[in-house]
Scaffold this motif. Structure first.
Motif, PDB file in Angstrom:
ATOM      1  N   GLU A  84      -1.558   7.530  -3.724  1.00 46.72           N
ATOM      2  CA  GLU A  84      -0.530   6.993  -2.829  1.00 46.72           C
ATOM      3  C   GLU A  84       0.360   5.989  -3.548  1.00 46.72           C
ATOM      4  O   GLU A  84       1.513   5.803  -3.188  1.00 46.72           O
ATOM      5  CB  GLU A  84      -1.189   6.313  -1.624  1.00 46.72           C
ATOM      6  CG  GLU A  84      -1.895   7.265  -0.677  1.00 46.72           C
ATOM      7  CD  GLU A  84      -0.924   8.218  -0.005  1.00 46.72           C
ATOM      8  OE1 GLU A  84       0.188   7.777   0.356  1.00 46.72           O
ATOM      9  OE2 GLU A  84      -1.259   9.413   0.133  1.00 46.72           O
ATOM     10  N   GLN A  85      -0.205   5.302  -4.551  1.00 45.78           N
ATOM     11  CA  GLN A  85       0.552   4.316  -5.314  1.00 45.78           C
ATOM     12  C   GLN A  85       0.553   4.669  -6.788  1.00 45.78           C
ATOM     13  O   GLN A  85      -0.302   5.416  -7.272  1.00 45.78           O
ATOM     14  CB  GLN A  85      -0.064   2.918  -5.152  1.00 45.78           C
ATOM     15  CG  GLN A  85       0.285   2.225  -3.841  1.00 45.78           C
ATOM     16  CD  GLN A  85       0.118   0.722  -3.974  1.00 45.78           C
ATOM     17  OE1 GLN A  85      -0.863   0.227  -4.516  1.00 45.78           O
ATOM     18  NE2 GLN A  85       1.091  -0.028  -3.477  1.00 45.78           N
ATOM     19  N   VAL A  86       1.520   4.092  -7.498  1.00 47.05           N
ATOM     20  CA  VAL A  86       1.506   4.146  -8.950  1.00 47.05           C
ATOM     21  C   VAL A  86       1.202   2.730  -9.422  1.00 47.05           C
ATOM     22  O   VAL A  86       1.766   1.757  -8.935  1.00 47.05           O
ATOM     23  CB  VAL A  86       2.844   4.663  -9.523  1.00 47.05           C
ATOM     24  CG1 VAL A  86       4.018   3.805  -9.096  1.00 47.05           C
ATOM     25  CG2 VAL A  86       2.769   4.762 -11.027  1.00 47.05           C
ATOM     26  N   HIS A  87       0.248   2.633 -10.348  1.00 46.88           N
ATOM     27  CA  HIS A  87      -0.211   1.335 -10.848  1.00 46.88           C
ATOM     28  C   HIS A  87       0.353   1.128 -12.245  1.00 46.88           C
ATOM     29  O   HIS A  87       0.157   1.961 -13.138  1.00 46.88           O
ATOM     30  CB  HIS A  87      -1.738   1.280 -10.854  1.00 46.88           C
ATOM     31  CG  HIS A  87      -2.322   1.489  -9.493  1.00 46.88           C
ATOM     32  ND1 HIS A  87      -2.590   0.444  -8.634  1.00 46.88           N
ATOM     33  CD2 HIS A  87      -2.662   2.622  -8.828  1.00 46.88           C
ATOM     34  CE1 HIS A  87      -3.082   0.928  -7.505  1.00 46.88           C
ATOM     35  NE2 HIS A  87      -3.122   2.244  -7.593  1.00 46.88           N
ATOM     36  N   ILE A  88       1.042   0.026 -12.438  1.00 47.97           N
ATOM     37  CA  ILE A  88       1.777  -0.231 -13.668  1.00 47.97           C
ATOM     38  C   ILE A  88       1.320  -1.560 -14.255  1.00 47.97           C
ATOM     39  O   ILE A  88       1.345  -2.591 -13.583  1.00 47.97           O
ATOM     40  CB  ILE A  88       3.292  -0.293 -13.402  1.00 47.97           C
ATOM     41  CG1 ILE A  88       3.765   0.998 -12.710  1.00 47.97           C
ATOM     42  CG2 ILE A  88       4.062  -0.548 -14.689  1.00 47.97           C
ATOM     43  CD1 ILE A  88       5.119   0.860 -12.041  1.00 47.97           C
ATOM     44  N   ALA A  89       0.896  -1.534 -15.509  1.00 48.49           N
ATOM     45  CA  ALA A  89       0.554  -2.761 -16.235  1.00 48.49           C
ATOM     46  C   ALA A  89       1.301  -2.746 -17.556  1.00 48.49           C
ATOM     47  O   ALA A  89       1.259  -1.751 -18.283  1.00 48.49           O
ATOM     48  CB  ALA A  89      -0.948  -2.862 -16.469  1.00 48.49           C
ATOM     49  N   PRO A  92       5.280   5.774  -5.602  1.00 50.19           N
ATOM     50  CA  PRO A  92       5.923   6.516  -6.693  1.00 50.19           C
ATOM     51  C   PRO A  92       7.441   6.586  -6.560  1.00 50.19           C
ATOM     52  O   PRO A  92       8.153   6.575  -7.572  1.00 50.19           O
ATOM     53  CB  PRO A  92       5.289   7.910  -6.587  1.00 50.19           C
ATOM     54  CG  PRO A  92       3.966   7.668  -5.935  1.00 50.19           C
ATOM     55  CD  PRO A  92       4.196   6.551  -4.961  1.00 50.19           C
ATOM     56  N   ASP A  93       7.942   6.623  -5.324  1.00 49.18           N
ATOM     57  CA  ASP A  93       9.389   6.722  -5.129  1.00 49.18           C
ATOM     58  C   ASP A  93      10.094   5.379  -5.278  1.00 49.18           C
ATOM     59  O   ASP A  93      11.320   5.324  -5.303  1.00 49.18           O
ATOM     60  CB  ASP A  93       9.692   7.317  -3.751  1.00 49.18           C
ATOM     61  CG  ASP A  93       9.058   6.520  -2.618  1.00 49.18           C
ATOM     62  OD1 ASP A  93       8.065   5.808  -2.883  1.00 49.18           O
ATOM     63  OD2 ASP A  93       9.555   6.610  -1.487  1.00 49.18           O
ATOM     64  N   MET A  94       9.332   4.272  -5.362  1.00 46.30           N
ATOM     65  CA  MET A  94       9.935   2.945  -5.500  1.00 46.30           C
ATOM     66  C   MET A  94       9.841   2.396  -6.923  1.00 46.30           C
ATOM     67  O   MET A  94      10.477   1.392  -7.241  1.00 46.30           O
ATOM     68  CB  MET A  94       9.262   1.952  -4.543  1.00 46.30           C
ATOM     69  CG  MET A  94       9.525   2.211  -3.078  1.00 46.30           C
ATOM     70  SD  MET A  94       8.777   0.914  -2.060  1.00 46.30           S
ATOM     71  CE  MET A  94       9.361   1.384  -0.429  1.00 46.30           C
ATOM     72  N   ALA A  95       9.037   3.027  -7.750  1.00 43.02           N
ATOM     73  CA  ALA A  95       8.755   2.466  -9.078  1.00 43.02           C
ATOM     74  C   ALA A  95      10.022   2.305  -9.918  1.00 43.02           C
ATOM     75  O   ALA A  95      10.234   1.262 -10.542  1.00 43.02           O
ATOM     76  CB  ALA A  95       7.747   3.342  -9.810  1.00 43.02           C
ATOM     77  N   THR A  96      10.869   3.328  -9.942  1.00 41.71           N
ATOM     78  CA  THR A  96      12.065   3.253 -10.779  1.00 41.71           C
ATOM     79  C   THR A  96      13.068   2.239 -10.241  1.00 41.71           C
ATOM     80  O   THR A  96      13.891   1.722 -10.995  1.00 41.71           O
ATOM     81  CB  THR A  96      12.747   4.634 -10.903  1.00 41.71           C
ATOM     82  OG1 THR A  96      12.972   5.180  -9.591  1.00 41.71           O
ATOM     83  CG2 THR A  96      11.864   5.587 -11.697  1.00 41.71           C
TER      84      THR A  96
END
Length: 412
Positions: free
Chosen positions: A234-239, A305-309
């Motif tokens: 459901e989410q993309v996790h970014i570090a 995922p649609d908000m990451a960029t």
């Protein structure tokens, strides 16, 4: 409250802080051996050994260990980091001798029996599986790998399933004998205690431990890199991370102020702009991770995922803006947060015991709180701007991403 330090003839160090106003004692055995000291073939052995020391000694079964500490209302636990391993107990003031007897017994007399090891490896494999199933946890392991490629400091603390499965009782016993030596151990205690009595008990229980040689640590090399793992989440996790500071670096405290301003709390730039103003992430923050010889500064965010960029340019913009210098208000807030954090850490016996043990391992002395507060106070707005500019202009970033969507489009 006064800190006292004693070194035994075999090289083992003892540090304590007496607090007569409380009724408990926190005591820990700090071993200067962590996951970064493991050969590749034994990745995970330090953490596995931490588990196995609770599984029985020549004098006590695993059940005996658990029942004896809890019979007096105390508790014992342990944890492994990349730099060291810690075993600790918290008990009432009259039970310090029991706590030290239990701690010394597991450290000096554990059998590491093959049958127990077989069972415990299954537990550790479940722990690894749980970490893999927790993307906002495992993304930091991926980030560590990306930042320190092909080095022990970059490998997972828990190890890999294949390396854990291959461990034997002989491996553990050899690793224990080689590394758990007096020169690598600090005993730290805080609470209602007398230092001389603590020293007497430690001498009695650890005095026969061989001196050994101090841990040799291979100097870390920050490499930078990128790891992206596609998952249906459901989410993309970014570090993301950049070169930071070691504990002893002159810019260590300035980096803490910078990180606090950028993403260290609800008043931080990232929380206010990314979450509060734009609603682009539920969790977003910055962090620092330091060792004796290296460190990183990083940012974590979890979003759709649609908000990451859309989110990434906002984060970058806030980082670039901070490179022009912090405001008076946020600079004052950040330094106040750091100073209060240092003072609050003094109030909990376990956290203070951890602080004393860690400082003795890193600096071979205890840092006076006044010294740390003074170093926070000497950080200037110019220092923060300089660090912010160096991060923004760095060509050596690391990134780990787990989730769905177009992961290639997520970049700084």
């Amino acid at each position: 409250m006064s800190v006292e330090i004693t070194r035994l003839s075999n090289g083992l160090r003892i540090v304590s802080e007496s607090r007569k106003s409380i009724q408990t004692i926190a005591v820990g055995v700090w071993v200067d051996i962590g996951a970064r000291h493991e050969p590749a073939a034994l990745n995970g052995i330090t953490h596995c050994l931490e588990h196995m020391l609770f599984k029985g000694t020549n004098r006590r079964s695993a059940r005996d260990i658990a029942f004896e500490i809890e019979a007096v209302g105390g508790h014992m636990n342990a944890y492994t980091s990349r730099d060291n391993t810690t075993y600790y107990a918290r008990v009432m003031k009259g039970d310090m001798e029991l706590a030290l007897d239990l701690l010394s017994d597991i450290v000096l007399n554990s059998t590491c029996a093959e049958l127990e090891l077989k069972r415990e490896k299954e537990v550790i494999l479940q722990e690894i599986g749980q970490a893999v199933d927790t993307p906002d946890d495992i993304v930091f392991d991926h980030l560590q790998i990306a930042a320190y490629r092909d080095q022990s400091i970059g490998r997972a603390i828990l190890g890999e399933p294949e390396t854990v499965q291959a461990l034997t009782s002989v491996d553990l016993q050899s690793y224990l004998a080689e590394n758990y030596t007096a020169s690598n151990i600090v005993i730290s205690a805080v609470g209602n205690l007398e230092h001389d009595e603590l020293v007497r008990l430690v001498e009695e229980k650890f005095g026969g431990l061989k001196a050994g040689s101090p841990t040799r640590t291979q100097k870390a090399r920050y490499t930078g890199g990128r790891i992206a793992e596609k998952r249906d989440l459901e989410q993309v996790h970014i570090a993301a991370a950049w070169p930071g500071c070691s504990f002893t670096h002159p810019n260590y405290y300035a980096l803490q102020v910078y990180s606090t301003i950028l993403g260290g709390g609800m008043s931080s730039r990232l929380f206010q702009e990314v979450r509060e103003e734009r609603g682009l992430a539920y969790s977003v923050y910055s962090f620092t991770s330091s060792h004796k010889d290296t460190g990183i500064f990083g940012i974590y965010a979890g979003t759709g995922p649609d908000m990451a960029t859309e989110m990434m340019p906002v984060i970058k913009s806030e980082m670039e803006a901070l490179a022009r210098g912090p405001s008076d208000e946020e600079f004052t807030i950040a330094r106040a947060q750091l100073k209060s954090g240092l003072m609050m850490a003094l109030e909990a016996t376990t956290s203070r015991m951890e602080q004393l043990g860690r400082q003795l391992l890193v600096f071979d002395r205890v840092l006076p709180t006044e010294e740390m507060v003074s170093k926070v106070e000497t950080v200037s707005k110019g220092d923060v701007a300089t660090i912010a500019a160096s991060v923004v202009s760095s060509n050596s970033s690391s990134m780990a991403i787990i989730g769905g969507g177009n992961l290639d489009a997520i970049t700084f």
